[in-house]
Design a protein around this motif. Structure first.
Motif, PDB file in Angstrom:
ATOM      1  N   GLN A   1       0.741  -1.128   0.127  1.00  0.00           N
ATOM      2  CA  GLN A   1      -0.178   0.094   0.010  1.00  0.00           C
ATOM      3  C   GLN A   1       1.024   1.340  -0.266  1.00  0.00           C
ATOM      4  OE1 GLN A   1      -3.174   0.062   3.016  1.00  0.00           O
ATOM      5  NE2 GLN A   1      -3.847   1.839   2.458  1.00  0.00           N
ATOM      6  N   THR A   2       2.298   1.325   0.638  1.00  0.00           N
ATOM      7  CA  THR A   2       2.877   2.263   0.818  1.00  0.00           C
ATOM      8  C   THR A   2       4.323   1.905   0.556  1.00  0.00           C
ATOM      9  OG1 THR A   2       3.114   2.338   3.081  1.00  0.00           O
ATOM     10  CG2 THR A   2       1.360   3.682   2.341  1.00  0.00           C
ATOM     11  N   ARG A   3       5.271   2.740   0.242  1.00  0.00           N
ATOM     12  CA  ARG A   3       6.748   2.404   0.015  1.00  0.00           C
ATOM     13  C   ARG A   3       7.342   2.058   1.229  1.00  0.00           C
ATOM     14  NH1 ARG A   3       9.077   7.122  -3.610  1.00  0.00           N
ATOM     15  NH2 ARG A   3       7.504   8.302  -2.470  1.00  0.00           N
TER      16      ARG A   3
ATOM     17  N   ASN B   1       2.725   6.978  12.278  1.00  0.00           N
ATOM     18  CA  ASN B   1       3.081   6.339  11.250  1.00  0.00           C
ATOM     19  C   ASN B   1       3.495   4.807  11.362  1.00  0.00           C
ATOM     20  OD1 ASN B   1       2.217   8.868   9.976  1.00  0.00           O
ATOM     21  ND2 ASN B   1       4.246   9.457   9.219  1.00  0.00           N
ATOM     22  N   LEU B   2       4.317   4.429  12.469  1.00  0.00           N
ATOM     23  CA  LEU B   2       4.841   3.227  12.509  1.00  0.00           C
ATOM     24  C   LEU B   2       3.600   2.309  12.825  1.00  0.00           C
ATOM     25  CD1 LEU B   2       7.261   1.189  12.657  1.00  0.00           C
ATOM     26  CD2 LEU B   2       7.433   1.781  15.230  1.00  0.00           C
ATOM     27  N   HIS B   3       2.668   2.696  13.662  1.00  0.00           N
ATOM     28  CA  HIS B   3       1.820   1.857  14.009  1.00  0.00           C
ATOM     29  C   HIS B   3       0.712   1.659  12.924  1.00  0.00           C
ATOM     30  CE1 HIS B   3       1.834   3.115  18.654  1.00  0.00           C
ATOM     31  NE2 HIS B   3       2.837   2.430  18.383  1.00  0.00           N
ATOM     32  N   ASN B   4       0.496   2.506  12.078  1.00  0.00           N
ATOM     33  CA  ASN B   4      -0.273   2.369  10.837  1.00  0.00           C
ATOM     34  C   ASN B   4       0.443   1.494   9.624  1.00  0.00           C
ATOM     35  OD1 ASN B   4      -2.350   4.200  11.620  1.00  0.00           O
ATOM     36  ND2 ASN B   4      -1.741   5.823  10.745  1.00  0.00           N
ATOM     37  N   THR B   5       1.664   1.719   9.808  1.00  0.00           N
ATOM     38  CA  THR B   5       2.426   1.058   8.864  1.00  0.00           C
ATOM     39  C   THR B   5       2.782  -0.644   9.029  1.00  0.00           C
ATOM     40  OG1 THR B   5       3.831   2.733   8.066  1.00  0.00           O
ATOM     41  CG2 THR B   5       4.614   0.514   7.481  1.00  0.00           C
ATOM     42  N   VAL B   6       2.631  -1.010  10.445  1.00  0.00           N
ATOM     43  CA  VAL B   6       2.852  -2.467  10.888  1.00  0.00           C
ATOM     44  C   VAL B   6       1.502  -2.949  10.624  1.00  0.00           C
ATOM     45  CG1 VAL B   6       2.740  -3.475  13.065  1.00  0.00           C
ATOM     46  CG2 VAL B   6       4.360  -1.772  12.650  1.00  0.00           C
ATOM     47  N   TYR B   7       0.307  -2.124  11.162  1.00  0.00           N
ATOM     48  CA  TYR B   7      -1.011  -2.881  10.498  1.00  0.00           C
ATOM     49  C   TYR B   7      -1.216  -2.989   9.162  1.00  0.00           C
ATOM     50  CZ  TYR B   7      -5.981  -2.687   9.593  1.00  0.00           C
ATOM     51  OH  TYR B   7      -7.242  -3.139   8.955  1.00  0.00           O
ATOM     52  N   ARG B   8      -0.439  -2.058   8.206  1.00  0.00           N
ATOM     53  CA  ARG B   8      -0.765  -2.495   6.936  1.00  0.00           C
ATOM     54  C   ARG B   8       0.209  -3.657   6.441  1.00  0.00           C
ATOM     55  NH1 ARG B   8       0.252   3.381   6.336  1.00  0.00           N
ATOM     56  NH2 ARG B   8      -1.468   4.331   5.917  1.00  0.00           N
TER      57      ARG B   8
ATOM     58  N   LEU C   1       0.271  -9.293   4.514  1.00  0.00           N
ATOM     59  CA  LEU C   1       1.077 -10.601   4.556  1.00  0.00           C
ATOM     60  C   LEU C   1      -0.275 -11.520   4.759  1.00  0.00           C
ATOM     61  CD1 LEU C   1       4.229 -10.008   6.652  1.00  0.00           C
ATOM     62  CD2 LEU C   1       3.906 -10.376   4.233  1.00  0.00           C
ATOM     63  N   LYS C   2      -1.202 -11.328   5.545  1.00  0.00           N
ATOM     64  CA  LYS C   2      -2.248 -12.097   5.563  1.00  0.00           C
ATOM     65  C   LYS C   2      -3.112 -12.482   4.391  1.00  0.00           C
ATOM     66  CE  LYS C   2      -6.447 -12.784   8.689  1.00  0.00           C
ATOM     67  NZ  LYS C   2      -7.376 -12.300   9.718  1.00  0.00           N
ATOM     68  N   GLU C   3      -3.316 -11.382   3.543  1.00  0.00           N
ATOM     69  CA  GLU C   3      -4.106 -11.214   2.562  1.00  0.00           C
ATOM     70  C   GLU C   3      -3.420 -12.159   1.385  1.00  0.00           C
ATOM     71  OE1 GLU C   3      -5.000  -7.294   1.438  1.00  0.00           O
ATOM     72  OE2 GLU C   3      -6.604  -7.206   2.732  1.00  0.00           O
ATOM     73  N   ALA C   4      -1.876 -12.378   1.355  1.00  0.00           N
ATOM     74  CA  ALA C   4      -1.032 -12.919   0.597  1.00  0.00           C
ATOM     75  C   ALA C   4      -0.895 -14.381   1.027  1.00  0.00           C
ATOM     76  CB  ALA C   4       0.080 -12.158   0.398  1.00  0.00           C
ATOM     77  N   GLY C   5      -1.387 -14.842   2.242  1.00  0.00           N
ATOM     78  CA  GLY C   5      -1.370 -16.016   2.636  1.00  0.00           C
ATOM     79  C   GLY C   5      -0.005 -16.500   3.142  1.00  0.00           C
TER      80      GLY C   5
END
Length: 376
Positions: free
Chosen positions: A156-158, A196-203, A208-212
């Motif tokens: 979603q982000t770099r 920003n770090l908290h949001n990035t860890v969530y993303r 990774l979950k969506e990718a299996g």
């Protein structure tokens, strides 16, 4: 090393090209033909990596032959030989790599071989290993993550991609939250960077979950813990092998060779992460170590050709490596391959002068003086 087939209806020119190809250290002659129809019949049996085709031949022209050969092997690299530069445009319409003007000279052949090798190494690095499943994350030569079915993960982000890169190369340790915030957002104030770090860890977890991809990224009040696993990335695959392998022998040579062919190229494909420059040099040293181990095994087994190919393959993506260059030159000298020695030494000296503004190290210069002086 590339296997090369030559198709040329003029025997004197064919003989000259056979000599030039036979003398080149990166080429192996797979077969020569004056009859294009015979070459077409023998093609599947010989399995060349590249073909040198005369454009004008009786029975079947080189451009038609190139199309028929390429339909049998999509990765075949085609080089045309011609006395007429005007054929170049038509040649490239059938995806030729390059063309050579007759009479073929060593300098022009060297230019073409350099291009062939770059294409060959790129394709090899992108090709999965023949045995076993590759890890979902590639860090060497490129940086990409693939989920179930081989689908490429789109971050979603770099910063999400960069955070994952950092955790991958520093597994099994606590990554402090303030450290990560300052590393990724040094221009922001502490509160904003931590947000920003908290949001990035969530993303990252969500992607990774969506990718299996099953990764147990946990957090404490102090930061985040990311477990390492050799089945997750090619870098961990390489590290794991080297940590348990003091030397290559008959029991592990297949695994070592597979790793060497797959785990090559610069860390993250050269992505400009400020924190990764020193680590890139460390990883390159690990790749060089594996190359030396394999070369030593092949030499001990009496397979000098495989030893040379291993060192040349490593130098293909790390051409300025001083130690591996010296090892290859010593091998050429021991085998009495003075032409290959001189060619590689001159190319190395030219490259290091052009890119770094320096000359070869004293031990390499001394080796060249001793070796080349013996054939003057």
């Amino acid at each position: 090393m590339l296997r090369v087939m030559i198709v040329e209806d003029e025997k004197p020119i064919l003989d000259l090209m056979e000599i030039l190809v036979g003398r080149h250290p990166l080429l192996e002659l797979a077969g020569t033909f004056t009859d294009p129809l015979e070459a077409l019949v023998k093609f599947r049996e010989l399995k060349p990596d590249a073909v040198f085709l005369d454009v004008e031949m009786p029975k079947m022209g080189g451009i038609e032959l190139a199309g028929r050969l390429s339909s049998q092997d999509e990765e075949l690299q085609v080089v045309f030989t011609t006395a007429y530069p005007g054929y170049a445009v038509e040649a490239f319409r059938v995806n030729a790599v390059d063309y050579l003007l007759k009479p073929v000279m060593p300098d022009s052949l060297e230019r073409v071989v350099s291009r062939l090798m770059k294409n060959h190494m790129l394709r090899s690095s992108l090709r999965p290993p023949a045995v076993g499943d590759p890890p979902p994350v590639r860090c060497l030569g490129t940086y990409e993550t693939r989920g179930k079915g081989g689908k490429l993960v789109s971050w979603q982000t770099r910063k999400t991609e960069e955070l994952f890169a950092y955790l991958l190369v520093y597994p099994n340790r606590l990554a402090g939250k303030w450290q990560l915030a300052d590393l990724l957002w040094p221009e922001l104030d502490e509160d904003r960077a931590l947000h920003n770090l908290h949001n990035t860890v969530y993303r990252l977890k969500k992607a990774l979950k969506e990718a299996g991809i099953a990764v147990d990224l946990t957090h404490t009040n102090e930061g985040y813990h990311f477990p390492g696993a050799s089945e997750l990335s090619d870098l961990e695959w390489l590290r794991d092998f080297l940590s348990r392998t003091p030397a290559i022998d008959d029991r592990n040579v297949a695994e070592g060779e597979k790793l060497f062919r797959y785990c090559r190229g610069v860390l993250f494909g050269g992505k400009d992460y400020i924190w990764s420059s020193g680590l890139a040099a460390e990883v390159s040293a690990q790749q060089a170590s594996l190359a030396r181990m394999l070369a030593a095994y092949y030499r001990g087994a009496g397979d000098d050709q495989a030893a040379k190919e291993t060192l040349l393959t490593y130098l293909g993506f790390a051409p300025l490596d001083e130690e591996i260059t010296a090892e290859l030159l010593r091998l050429y000298a021991e085998l009495g391959e003075f032409g290959s020695f001189q060619n590689h030494y001159e190319q190395y000296a030219k490259r290091i002068s052009s890119e770094l503004g320096v000359g070869p190290a004293e031990d390499i210069r001394a080796l060249a003086e001793r070796t080349l002086g013996s054939i003057l």
